[in-house]
Design a protein around this motif. Structure first.
Motif, short mmCIF file in Angstrom:
data_model
loop_
_atom_site.label_atom_id
_atom_site.label_comp_id
_atom_site.label_asym_id
_atom_site.label_seq_id
_atom_site.Cartn_x
_atom_site.Cartn_y
_atom_site.Cartn_z
N VAL A 1 0.84 -1.19 0.00
CA VAL A 1 0.00 0.00 0.00
C VAL A 1 0.88 1.25 0.00
CG1 VAL A 1 -1.76 1.30 1.27
CG2 VAL A 1 -1.87 -1.20 1.18
N CYS A 2 0.70 2.07 -1.02
CA CYS A 2 1.40 3.35 -1.12
C CYS A 2 0.57 4.40 -0.39
CB CYS A 2 1.56 3.73 -2.59
SG CYS A 2 2.08 5.43 -2.86
N GLY A 3 1.22 5.25 0.36
CA GLY A 3 0.53 6.28 1.12
C GLY A 3 -0.32 7.21 0.26
N LYS A 4 0.07 7.37 -0.99
CA LYS A 4 -0.67 8.25 -1.90
C LYS A 4 -1.69 7.51 -2.75
CE LYS A 4 3.11 11.47 -2.81
NZ LYS A 4 4.06 11.83 -3.88
N CYS A 5 -1.27 6.37 -3.30
CA CYS A 5 -2.07 5.70 -4.33
C CYS A 5 -2.91 4.54 -3.82
CB CYS A 5 -1.18 5.14 -5.43
SG CYS A 5 0.14 6.22 -5.94
N GLY A 6 -2.61 4.04 -2.62
CA GLY A 6 -3.27 2.82 -2.18
C GLY A 6 -2.48 1.63 -2.67
N VAL B 1 10.29 1.78 -4.97
CA VAL B 1 9.39 2.88 -5.29
C VAL B 1 8.04 2.35 -5.73
CG1 VAL B 1 11.24 4.49 -5.94
CG2 VAL B 1 10.21 3.03 -7.70
N CYS B 2 7.04 3.24 -5.59
CA CYS B 2 5.69 2.94 -6.06
C CYS B 2 5.69 3.04 -7.58
CB CYS B 2 4.72 3.96 -5.45
SG CYS B 2 3.10 3.97 -6.20
N LYS B 3 5.11 2.05 -8.25
CA LYS B 3 5.10 2.07 -9.72
C LYS B 3 4.14 3.11 -10.28
CE LYS B 3 7.12 -2.06 -11.55
NZ LYS B 3 6.99 -3.19 -12.46
N LYS B 4 3.20 3.54 -9.43
CA LYS B 4 2.24 4.52 -9.93
C LYS B 4 2.77 5.95 -9.82
CE LYS B 4 -1.91 1.81 -8.96
NZ LYS B 4 -3.02 1.64 -8.03
N CYS B 5 3.25 6.32 -8.62
CA CYS B 5 3.65 7.71 -8.41
C CYS B 5 5.16 7.89 -8.32
CB CYS B 5 2.96 8.30 -7.16
SG CYS B 5 3.58 7.59 -5.63
N GLY B 6 5.89 6.79 -8.23
CA GLY B 6 7.35 6.89 -8.16
C GLY B 6 7.88 7.26 -6.78
ZN LIG Z 1 2.16 5.80 -5.09
#
Ligand SMILES: [Zn+2]
Length: 109
Positions: A80-85, A101-106
């Motif tokens: 779970v990414c703090g920004k994207c879920g 890193v998160c693949k969605k927001c980096g």
């Molecule tokens: Zn993210």
């Protein structure tokens, strides 16, 4: 160069917050208590809980039903990414340092 014979390293780590994306506990979130790289499984706090009947032993002094967190396959949970879920883990390599890193927001995980 990286050795090709190295075992596959798990991307998930103890303490990561993950969401269950398959199975009976679908949608539940929790922190990883333990990773089991040999089985590519993780134990998540409060997820996949099995009720175990425990006989009284000298150590516990009492019997009864105890909750036991059972391992989940790593592919059944998403970090779970703090920004994207829930997201997928990517890697950013900066010289010797490898950052998850998160693949969605980096953002760093
Ligand atoms: Zn993210």
């Amino acid at each position: 160069m990286a050795k090709t014979t190295e075992p596959v390293k798990m991307k998930l780590r103890k303490g990561d917050t993950v969401r269950v994306i398959a199975g009976k506990d679908l949608g539940k979130e929790g922190a990883i208590m333990r990773v089991i790289p040999k089985q590519n499984k993780v134990i998540v706090d409060g997820v996949n809980v099995a009720k175990k009947h425990q006989k009284p032993t000298r150590a516990t002094q009492q019997g009864g039903i105890i909750d036991k967190d059972m391992p989940l396959h790593a592919s059944n949970v998403a970090i779970v990414c703090g920004k994207c879920g829930p997201t997928r883990i990517g890697f950013k390599i900066d010289g010797e340092t490898k950052t998850r890193v998160c693949k969605k927001c980096g953002g760093e995980l």
